[in-house]
Write a protein that holds these residues in place. Structure first.
Motif, PDB file in Angstrom:
ATOM      1  N   ALA A 252       1.475  -6.333  10.467  1.00 18.71           N
ATOM      2  CA  ALA A 252       1.614  -6.556   8.865  1.00 18.71           C
ATOM      3  C   ALA A 252       3.070  -5.927   8.213  1.00 18.71           C
ATOM      4  CB  ALA A 252       0.924  -4.995   7.959  1.00 18.71           C
ATOM      5  N   TRP A 253       3.292  -5.598   7.122  1.00 15.89           N
ATOM      6  CA  TRP A 253       4.933  -5.394   6.682  1.00 15.89           C
ATOM      7  C   TRP A 253       4.882  -3.816   6.860  1.00 15.89           C
ATOM      8  CZ3 TRP A 253       4.060  -9.115   2.989  1.00 15.89           C
ATOM      9  CH2 TRP A 253       4.320 -10.483   2.943  1.00 15.89           C
ATOM     10  N   GLN A 254       3.877  -3.035   6.552  1.00 19.56           N
ATOM     11  CA  GLN A 254       4.081  -1.471   6.528  1.00 19.56           C
ATOM     12  C   GLN A 254       3.190  -1.257   7.729  1.00 19.56           C
ATOM     13  OE1 GLN A 254       2.992  -2.043   2.130  1.00 19.56           O
ATOM     14  NE2 GLN A 254       4.173   0.559   2.231  1.00 19.56           N
ATOM     15  N   PRO A 255       3.256  -0.535   8.150  1.00 12.54           N
ATOM     16  CA  PRO A 255       1.611   0.445   9.586  1.00 12.54           C
ATOM     17  C   PRO A 255       0.975   0.796   8.945  1.00 12.54           C
ATOM     18  CG  PRO A 255       3.837   1.846   9.208  1.00 12.54           C
ATOM     19  CD  PRO A 255       4.469   0.841   8.669  1.00 12.54           C
ATOM     20  N   GLU A 256       0.308   0.878   7.599  1.00  8.99           N
ATOM     21  CA  GLU A 256      -0.432   1.467   6.632  1.00  8.99           C
ATOM     22  C   GLU A 256      -1.698   0.706   6.577  1.00  8.99           C
ATOM     23  OE1 GLU A 256       2.537   2.047   6.052  1.00  8.99           O
ATOM     24  OE2 GLU A 256       3.049   4.557   5.247  1.00  8.99           O
ATOM     25  N   SER A 257      -1.247  -0.672   7.014  1.00  6.11           N
ATOM     26  CA  SER A 257      -2.185  -1.979   6.329  1.00  6.11           C
ATOM     27  C   SER A 257      -2.475  -2.529   7.304  1.00  6.11           C
ATOM     28  CB  SER A 257      -1.155  -2.731   6.192  1.00  6.11           C
ATOM     29  OG  SER A 257       0.038  -2.848   4.698  1.00  6.11           O
ATOM     30  N   ILE A 258      -2.000  -1.561   8.386  1.00  4.93           N
ATOM     31  CA  ILE A 258      -3.063  -2.052  10.080  1.00  4.93           C
ATOM     32  C   ILE A 258      -3.577  -0.771  10.110  1.00  4.93           C
ATOM     33  CG2 ILE A 258      -2.549  -2.285  12.621  1.00  4.93           C
ATOM     34  CD1 ILE A 258       0.139  -3.246  11.452  1.00  4.93           C
ATOM     35  N   LEU A 259      -3.492   0.213   9.774  1.00  7.51           N
ATOM     36  CA  LEU A 259      -4.247   1.549   9.740  1.00  7.51           C
ATOM     37  C   LEU A 259      -5.175   2.140   9.209  1.00  7.51           C
ATOM     38  CD1 LEU A 259      -0.621   4.235  10.189  1.00  7.51           C
ATOM     39  CD2 LEU A 259      -2.814   3.493  11.992  1.00  7.51           C
ATOM     40  N   SER A 260      -5.051   1.388   7.686  1.00  4.93           N
ATOM     41  CA  SER A 260      -6.013   1.748   6.944  1.00  4.93           C
ATOM     42  C   SER A 260      -6.125   0.487   6.257  1.00  4.93           C
ATOM     43  CB  SER A 260      -6.220   2.605   6.128  1.00  4.93           C
ATOM     44  OG  SER A 260      -5.296   3.806   6.520  1.00  4.93           O
ATOM     45  N   PRO A 261      -6.697  -1.494   6.800  1.00  2.00           N
ATOM     46  CA  PRO A 261      -7.029  -2.339   6.319  1.00  2.00           C
ATOM     47  C   PRO A 261      -7.687  -1.896   5.170  1.00  2.00           C
ATOM     48  CG  PRO A 261      -8.327  -2.444   8.217  1.00  2.00           C
ATOM     49  CD  PRO A 261      -7.291  -0.549   8.877  1.00  2.00           C
ATOM     50  N   HIS A 262      -7.634  -2.359   4.204  1.00  2.15           N
ATOM     51  CA  HIS A 262      -8.552  -2.728   2.692  1.00  2.15           C
ATOM     52  C   HIS A 262      -9.692  -4.044   3.562  1.00  2.15           C
ATOM     53  CE1 HIS A 262     -10.080  -3.637  -0.546  1.00  2.15           C
ATOM     54  NE2 HIS A 262      -9.385  -5.421  -0.300  1.00  2.15           N
ATOM     55  N   LEU A 263      -9.589  -4.520   4.714  1.00  6.23           N
ATOM     56  CA  LEU A 263     -10.121  -5.703   4.713  1.00  6.23           C
ATOM     57  C   LEU A 263     -10.091  -5.922   6.739  1.00  6.23           C
ATOM     58  CD1 LEU A 263     -11.152  -8.129   2.493  1.00  6.23           C
ATOM     59  CD2 LEU A 263     -12.334  -6.603   3.202  1.00  6.23           C
ATOM     60  N   HIS A 264     -10.922  -5.987   7.008  1.00  5.47           N
ATOM     61  CA  HIS A 264     -10.481  -5.478   8.736  1.00  5.47           C
ATOM     62  C   HIS A 264      -9.654  -7.033   9.198  1.00  5.47           C
ATOM     63  CE1 HIS A 264     -11.023  -3.733  12.894  1.00  5.47           C
ATOM     64  NE2 HIS A 264     -10.920  -4.610  13.462  1.00  5.47           N
ATOM     65  N   GLU A 265     -10.516  -8.106   8.455  1.00  3.14           N
ATOM     66  CA  GLU A 265     -10.294  -9.960   8.334  1.00  3.14           C
ATOM     67  C   GLU A 265      -8.768  -9.938   8.350  1.00  3.14           C
ATOM     68  OE1 GLU A 265     -12.580  -8.888   6.941  1.00  3.14           O
ATOM     69  OE2 GLU A 265     -14.405  -9.199   7.615  1.00  3.14           O
TER      70      GLU A 265
ATOM     71  N   VAL B  35       0.823  -0.926  -0.136  1.00  2.00           N
ATOM     72  CA  VAL B  35       0.139  -0.268   0.006  1.00  2.00           C
ATOM     73  C   VAL B  35       0.902   1.640   0.396  1.00  2.00           C
ATOM     74  CG1 VAL B  35      -1.994  -1.089   1.048  1.00  2.00           C
ATOM     75  CG2 VAL B  35      -0.208  -0.141   2.615  1.00  2.00           C
ATOM     76  N   ALA B  36       0.118   2.073  -0.129  1.00  2.00           N
ATOM     77  CA  ALA B  36       1.083   3.210  -0.146  1.00  2.00           C
ATOM     78  C   ALA B  36       1.583   4.181   0.977  1.00  2.00           C
ATOM     79  CB  ALA B  36       0.224   4.905  -1.270  1.00  2.00           C
ATOM     80  N   GLN B  37       2.645   4.657   1.367  1.00  2.00           N
ATOM     81  CA  GLN B  37       2.977   5.333   2.215  1.00  2.00           C
ATOM     82  C   GLN B  37       2.598   6.591   3.163  1.00  2.00           C
ATOM     83  OE1 GLN B  37       7.866   5.671   1.489  1.00  2.00           O
ATOM     84  NE2 GLN B  37       7.111   6.227   3.084  1.00  2.00           N
ATOM     85  N   ALA B  38       1.759   6.507   3.640  1.00  2.00           N
ATOM     86  CA  ALA B  38       0.825   7.310   4.442  1.00  2.00           C
ATOM     87  C   ALA B  38       1.152   8.198   6.067  1.00  2.00           C
ATOM     88  CB  ALA B  38      -0.547   7.196   4.660  1.00  2.00           C
ATOM     89  N   ILE B  39       1.914   8.135   6.467  1.00  2.00           N
ATOM     90  CA  ILE B  39       3.101   8.310   7.167  1.00  2.00           C
ATOM     91  C   ILE B  39       3.959   9.930   7.539  1.00  2.00           C
ATOM     92  CG2 ILE B  39       3.938   7.832   9.890  1.00  2.00           C
ATOM     93  CD1 ILE B  39       2.758   5.426   9.501  1.00  2.00           C
ATOM     94  N   LEU B  40       4.150   9.804   7.343  1.00  2.75           N
ATOM     95  CA  LEU B  40       5.502  11.228   7.372  1.00  2.75           C
ATOM     96  C   LEU B  40       5.552  11.840   9.142  1.00  2.75           C
ATOM     97  CD1 LEU B  40       4.110  13.787   5.286  1.00  2.75           C
ATOM     98  CD2 LEU B  40       6.709  12.647   4.771  1.00  2.75           C
ATOM     99  N   PRO B  41       7.241  11.585   9.445  1.00  3.57           N
ATOM    100  CA  PRO B  41       8.241  12.459  10.535  1.00  3.57           C
ATOM    101  C   PRO B  41       6.835  13.268  10.942  1.00  3.57           C
ATOM    102  CG  PRO B  41       9.265  11.907   9.118  1.00  3.57           C
ATOM    103  CD  PRO B  41       8.010  11.754   8.709  1.00  3.57           C
ATOM    104  N   PHE B  42       6.877  14.175  11.704  1.00  2.00           N
ATOM    105  CA  PHE B  42       6.624  15.377  12.244  1.00  2.00           C
ATOM    106  C   PHE B  42       7.395  16.093  12.021  1.00  2.00           C
ATOM    107  CE2 PHE B  42       3.329  13.256  15.276  1.00  2.00           C
ATOM    108  CZ  PHE B  42       2.080  14.461  15.053  1.00  2.00           C
TER     109      PHE B  42
END
Lengths: 709, 709
Positions: free
Chosen positions: A198-211, A82-89
């Motif tokens: 997940a391998w990327q935090p984004e996959s957990i933050l915005s999961p395609h499917l909660h499953e 998935v695309a990166q969606a986290i930027l450091p402050f």
């Protein structure tokens, strides 16, 4: 005090040899168990953007976005990436406020607190110690979304670096958490939080499917919470550590917390259930600590206490007896005696029984008898009891009577320290008796005290008439080498034991403390013998001053280096409250020496930091702190505020800040003794009365007492 | 076969999830416990120069000379550092002879053998398994100093890479050894050997003082022996592994060897005490293995068997029941079912009870019920039992009914494999029954067999009249995604499950095997139902051939890729001995297909290696081995000697050789499934009769039987 806030600090339970280390930029902290440095794993702490849903900001403690899918899916067919969606402050958005118990980060609408209260270690043979010994620290994530228009997610998680096990989601009822194998985990009991791998935090933050949140191949785990617009919420987490099975070799032990806990899940539940009390304790201690301190000293003391706790390990022997270990930071030597004696002021305020525990194990297993020799002379003379430098290394106890460190045939680093460790046992014993009045204990070691006196005398000179109070012979075990002082990595000015000025004053102090011990045991004859030696030492030292008031680093051997630690051992009679009026001349001589080395600038670096020896670039912060206390309280010097600022800058130097608190500074660069527990000598700064151990007891056990009242 | 000898190979006990990996140049092997790759630590194996005393030659498995003293002694005052005195042997001086049980290195007057016999795993509920399950491998160092004029030292040791513990010298009476913490160690009972710790091997080989050999800060440990001139001597060592405490999460277990061993010292003593029998076993097996094999096939099979053993883990559940796990190489997924079915031929020869153990746990905890859907249709249809892809990852068992791998909503890699894993359970069960005749077991699973049949039928089509024998529906759990085959990382030709040619033949085989199982259970009605489906599958496949005899990879969906694994599943009826005469048309079609794809060259790489799919660059060695067996034994093709040579070169490619045996090769480069257990499909090459399982049993359990006779 305006400095970089990006330095690693330990956040550690007591006695678990564990540290959640955090603060240095990049994947340079994390959940470390029994390590010699930071775990070097990514830690994820962040919040969703206020305006843009699905975009996040995080504290800068993680590595670049990774996608391990290619190891499984070499043709990149996977839809998982998935695309990166986290930027450091941005750095300027981040604030940090660290004390000894609470470390708080603020950035945007996020507040993250790590809570690991400074608290005494109850004697597990006497008291209920479960609460204090739970191997976990707490974390709080607060999201202030009161002015937000959108629901916002926040997260906490990590990418475990342990090699032998994968990440997992905890399955204990009531617990929402992620962990690595059976040894580390982060969890909450707040049912509004969910966990994912997940391998990327984004996959957990915005999961395609909660499953898909239980993707066990995932290299990282995250806990995610949502805060509705208009709300401000705090989520509580526990960060737990757990080591199963036999913990050490040489002496088989297990972690003492195994008495109450069979798995990390139980640790987490206990920590979370008692979180409120823990937080109150932490806040109370930090309030007390901050009183009457400059920001520089407050920072250094708080930082040092953290590094100390990260090195502590409370074990249980096969017969059920507790065994207390402080590991030596990056070196992980166990209960290194020169650290024990320096840390004793702090530890006696905190938990005197741990000091006794170490002293007893030194007698039981890590004392030895040997003979001594004059330099260059193959014939040995009567010696006596001595103690080893340490009890082993990194969870391996050394064989009885031997340290992991000491080597024969040497004249410098790694040689024997028999004479000084003997003094260290005496000095620590005296401090312990002063703090506790434990007359039974003193009585049980009467013969040890006598043996120590005899051994110290024999190491001076075989003929009483020729004694000068200093160490004059080397341990037979050196096999032709020479004993060194525990300032092992400095130059010869502090390295050689024989006729060493620093060690001479320490010998003087040790004899005085023996006098105090024998007074307590009503043995005036032994007490007198000890005081005779103290007078000899005092006289030898006093007579060695040159016309400019300088004392040579090695007396009578042409080593003219000038050293600050000449004054170090003045601390012992002072703290124990031994009358030193008969030695006012020694005091005067040392005061003049100290003024001379400081006023002339030869014991200062360019930045104003203290240089322990005029001929070495290597200076040790723990000893500087100790000597600062002596200078201020005993020699009545004003606090060196300028030096404090320099010492803070050493610790915060970007090359040093990774190692949390470090001791050995080579012109301000941490070159050894990094990630190190010894800085708690700074605790003495908190004493202003004539009874420092009482002051420290009040400070260190005070918060607990207050809360229990 | 002339190739580089510098490739890593596993040397592993059975069931300890441990590997002494060695062979790749540099600090790239060592003692790994539960790892996903080599331990990456220095291993020291060497001998003193024949002429120049104090100079040594070593096999090239260590890193550059290090001296950690500077971390302690920043001013470099220490006298500990010594001059380098070890040179690696020149490559041309070194010879290696590797079989499955013994790996032998010769260089100059040194011979080094690693001995880890291929041996069956006795069922610990039935037999005495202590000897076979001792978590250690043996090593022999032979020094031929018969023509030497000087005494010569030889050494074996390592620099442990475990983060949580230091190196130590073992203190068990009668044992001379070095170890790291409580988990790994190397030792001998030969009292002519001495042990030492240091930062440099030279400090142990030529110690300034023998007293300094216990330097516990040392990062490496060495065992040193001396051979007098005129002598030839062999020294025996054991390399032991030990994991204490709870070994896994999800299902709490400990290593089964904990029944007999409480510490690594006990492991080493047991291994050394029984060394002679172990070595005889190893030699006997290797003799049997080498018979009637080309060097290429012998190398690949031996190598694959090693990687298999390194991934095995025998656990004990809290109720005392054994639990067998094969970890999936670098991925460490546990008992991945597509590996189980491929490894079953080998495992059934070796230790049939482990296959049963896995099948039972799949039924007990890793089966599930779901419904199925037509593609694009949201309405679900009756489904039935299915099995998960795996049982968890890297010592974490997944929750019941779920794998660590499978994800919803996907159409490619990481999607569900419900249909194929269902077939895999049936096929493995059939193989197990064939090998053991275990009628009680079959009876106990009668309902499972019936459920499997029902579920397979339902996955074909809800209306019996419309069934074609293939998988036509996707698991509900895909949530709109599509099931994939276990060829997950290849292209769509092998990826999609529905109407897949490879899976169609596998379905045909699964139905035949169900027929065989129901015949055994005297259920002719169910057997008939199964055979009806087998005929449907056969017909569907046969009818899909085009004018050039090619079969499409996905039938009726316009995927015209050509695949070798169309023939793979022919193996099951053949090995079980099921009559396939009624399906001679299928056999003819597949034979023509196979000839077409091979003769046309579209399923070959430039080097002659087999390309499983004409449209993918990714090819899997384990499956190539299996298909080679099918081609030779069932389709009566001549062995492809040229391809064997190419496959060997893939494994020995300098970019691949680090990973020991690897499966996924992208144009000859190992890109995934590295350090992998699955290559034991090659064991089928050892069968030449009509009963391969009996052939393999004779080979794999034969050495043991011979020795016990």
């Amino acid at each position: 005090m305006k400095s970089s806030i990006f330095y690693n600090a330990h956040h550690s339970p007591v006695g678990a040899f564990a540290s959640f280390t955090l603060g240095f930029r990049g994947p340079k902290g994390g959940l470390g168990l029994e390590l010699d440095g930071p775990a070097n794993e990514s830690v994820y702490i962040g919040i969703e953007d206020r305006e843009e849903s699905g975009q996040f900001h995080a504290l800068p403690f993680y590595g670049g976005a990774e996608n391990a899918a290619h190891d499984f899916d070499s043709e990149h067919l996977s839809e998982l990436a998935v695309a990166q969606a986290i930027l450091p402050f941005a750095e300027e958005e981040i604030e940090r406020r660290m004390s000894a118990s609470i470390d708080e980060w603020r950035a945007g609408d996020l507040t993250f607190r790590l809570i690991s209260p400074v608290r005494s270690v109850p004697d597990p043979e006497q008291e209920d110690a479960k609460g204090a010994l739970t191997p976990a620290v707490l974390a709080e994530l607060t999201i202030d979304n009161r002015s937000g228009k959108l629901p916002r997610r926040a997260f906490l998680g990590y990418k475990g670096s342990e090699r032998s096990a994968g990440m997992r989601i905890l399955d204990q009822l009531g617990l929402i958490g992620v962990g690595q194998g059976t040894s580390t985990a982060i969890a909450t009991m707040d049912s509004d939080v969910y966990a994912g791998l997940a391998w990327q935090p984004e996959s957990i933050l915005s999961p395609h499917l909660h499953e898909n949140l239980s993707f066990m191949l995932g290299s990282l785990g995250l806990l995610v919470a949502t805060v509705e617009p208009g709300e401000k919420r705090t989520f509580q987490f526990a960060i737990g550590f757990f080591r199963d099975g036999v913990a050490t070799s040489g002496i088989p032990t297990q972690y003492l917390y195994r008495r109450w806990f069979d798995q990390v899940e139980e640790v987490l539940i206990h920590a979370l259930t008692h979180a409120d009390k823990t937080i109150a304790l932490a806040e109370s201690f930090d309030r007390a600590l901050a009183q009457d301190m400059t920001p520089e000293r407050h920072f250094m003391l708080a930082h040092a206490i953290r590094s100390y706790f990260g090195s502590t390990q409370l074990l249980e022997r096969e017969d059920g007896r507790p065994l207390w270990v402080v590991h030596e930071g990056e070196y992980r030597m166990m209960n290194t005696f020169d650290l024990t004696v320096d840390q004793a002021f702090f530890e006696l305020g905190l938990s005197p029984w741990t000091v006794r525990n170490v002293l007893d194990l030194y007698v039981e297993r890590y004392s030895y008898q040997d003979r001594v020799r004059f330099p260059g002379n193959p014939n040995s003379q009567p010696g006596g009891i001595a103690f080893t430098h340490d009890m082993g290394v990194a969870n391996n106890f050394s064989r009885p009577g031997y340290s992991g460190y000491e080597q024969a045939g040497l004249h410098g680093c790694f040689s024997y320290m028999s004479g000084e460790e003997l003094m260290n046992w005496v000095l620590t014993a005296g401090l312990y008796l002063k703090r506790t009045g434990d007359q039974n204990w003193a009585e049980s070691h009467r013969n040890t005290f006598l043996a120590c006196l005899q051994s110290l005398e024999n190491r001076d000179h075989p003929e009483p008439a020729k004694r000068n109070g200093l160490i004059g012979l080397d341990a037979d075990r050196c096999l032709g080498g020479a004993e060194i002082t525990t300032y092992d990595s400095l130059d010869a000015s502090l390295g050689q034991a024989r006729n060493n000025l620093y060690l001479g004053v320490k010998a003087w102090a040790a004899y005085l403390v023996l006098g105090y011990l024998f007074d307590n045991l009503s043995d005036p004859e032994a007490a007198n013998r000890a005081r005779v030696q103290a007078h000899r030492a005092s006289e030898t030292i006093t007579n060695s001053a040159d016309q400019d008031a300088f004392l040579p680093a090695v007396i009578g051997e042409g080593v003219d280096a000038r050293i600050i630690p000449a004054i170090e051992a003045l601390v012992y009679p002072f703290v124990i409250g031994i009358e030193t009026e008969p030695f006012h001349e020694l005091n005067r001589t040392l005061t003049r020496h100290f003024k001379a080395v400081m006023d002339s600038g030869i014991c200062r670096f360019g930045d104003g930091g203290w240089r322990l020896s005029s001929t070495s670039r290597n200076s040790w912060l723990s000893k500087i702190y100790l000597c600062q206390f002596v200078a201020e309280r005993i020699l009545k010097e004003a606090p060196d505020v300028h030096a404090d600022k320099a010492h803070v800058q050493w610790l915060l130097d970007p090359e040093n800040a990774y190692y949390a608190w470090s001791d050995q500074m080579l012109e301000g660069k941490a070159v050894g003794s990094r990630y190190y527990p010894r800085g708690v000598t700074a605790a003495l700064w908190k004493s202003h009365s004539v009874d420092p151990l009482q002051d420290l007891t009040k400070l260190l056990a005070g918060a607990m007492t207050e809360l229990n009242a």
